[in-house]
Enzyme design. Structure first.
Site, PDB file in Angstrom:
ATOM      1  N   SER A 147       0.834  -1.209   0.000  1.00  0.00           N
ATOM      2  CA  SER A 147       0.000   0.000   0.000  1.00  0.00           C
ATOM      3  C   SER A 147       0.864   1.254   0.000  1.00  0.00           C
ATOM      4  O   SER A 147       1.980   1.264   0.546  1.00  0.00           O
ATOM      5  CB  SER A 147      -0.919   0.014   1.225  1.00  0.00           C
ATOM      6  OG  SER A 147      -1.613   1.250   1.300  1.00  0.00           O
ATOM      7  N   TYR A 160      -3.115  -1.029  10.350  1.00  0.00           N
ATOM      8  CA  TYR A 160      -3.106  -1.522   8.970  1.00  0.00           C
ATOM      9  C   TYR A 160      -1.807  -1.137   8.274  1.00  0.00           C
ATOM     10  O   TYR A 160      -1.178  -1.946   7.602  1.00  0.00           O
ATOM     11  CB  TYR A 160      -4.301  -0.957   8.218  1.00  0.00           C
ATOM     12  CG  TYR A 160      -4.232  -1.135   6.715  1.00  0.00           C
ATOM     13  CD1 TYR A 160      -4.562  -2.349   6.123  1.00  0.00           C
ATOM     14  CD2 TYR A 160      -3.825  -0.082   5.886  1.00  0.00           C
ATOM     15  CE1 TYR A 160      -4.489  -2.512   4.748  1.00  0.00           C
ATOM     16  CE2 TYR A 160      -3.757  -0.234   4.508  1.00  0.00           C
ATOM     17  CZ  TYR A 160      -4.092  -1.456   3.943  1.00  0.00           C
ATOM     18  OH  TYR A 160      -4.016  -1.620   2.584  1.00  0.00           O
TER      19      TYR A 160
END
Length: 254
Positions: A147, A160
């Site tokens: 990400s 996360y």
């Protein structure tokens, strides 16, 4: 000839979102794609049908990735499916896409949710690669879906973000470890992508404006934007690229 003709690929979390886009793209390039799902068997079978309607080949494989047992079951199911469809238990491409896509704010993160994030986003890819390596052919490809939050600060989803940082580190060291076998290992770092996970906030005027203005290209990312990069990294065209974190944020926060 298609770039992935004769290749076998496993895409975890391939029943929706970015994973679905990747599965469709790899099949379009000629690969036989194992579409993994956790609980959405119907969605995975829909992806298989879409691929078959376009003349491609695909199979759906279900397994939960919250535990090491689930990972073991996935590898066993993959091996059985490959033997049934090809007569060979080996494959060429592993895309670690499955994951929990968000987390609670830092102040509200519980130990239970923290552990669940790391179990699915970090522990599962680690042990999946470990157990699947005997089946992965030399000159194979491993692509980890990380990400852009490993480069751009979003502290409201910190737990996360930490999992994706771990995945980047895994990518780097795994590339060094598997280099002698000609296996390349790379990570793709998407930014905001228009998927069902983001739909609740992204499909609003405010969300559209926020997400499109974040990118230097002035638009919101699509699953196909990520899938095309994965297709390149899965092919022989990327043979001299390994251990890299490929930014796929559309130039967000440059």
């Amino acid at each position: 000839m298609k770039r992935l003709e004769g290749k076998m690929a496993l895409v975890t979390g391939g029943s929706r979102g970015i994973g679905k886009g990747i599965a469709l793209r790899l099949a379009e390039e000629g690969a036989l794609v194992a579409v993994h799902y956790g609980n959405r068997r119907d969605a995975a079978e829909d992806v298989v049908h879409l691929i078959e309607e376009k003349g491609g080949q695909a199979i759906a494989i279900g397994a939960g990735l919250e535990t090491a047992l689930g990972v073991k079951q996935l590898v066993q199911s993959l091996e059985e499916a490959l033997l049934s469809h090809t007569g060979d238990n080996r494959f060429d491409i592993l895309v670690n896409n499955a994951g929990i896509g968000t987390s609670q704010p830092f102040e509200e993160t519980t130990e239970e949710s923290f552990d669940e994030l790391f179990a699915v986003n970090v522990k599962a890819p680690f042990f999946l690669v470990q157990q699947a390596l005997p089946l992965l052919r030399n000159e194979g490809r491993i692509i980890n879906i990380s990400s852009g939050v490993t480069r751009i600060a979003f502290p409201h989803i910190m737990a996360y973000n930490l999992t994706k940082g771990a995945l980047n580190t895994f990518t780097l060291h795994l590339a060094q470890l598997l280099g002698p076998r000609g296996i390349t290992v790379n990570a793709v770092l998407p930014g905001i992508v228009d998927t069902d996970v983001n739909a609740s906030w992204l499909h609003t005027p405010e969300g559209q404006k926020y997400a499109s203005e974040m990118s230097a290209l002035g638009r919101i990312g699509q699953p196909s934007d990520i899938a095309d990069i994965v297709a390149f990294l899965s092919s022989s065209d990327s043979r001299w690229v390994t251990g890299q974190m490929v930014d796929a944020t559309g130039g967000s926060h440059l």
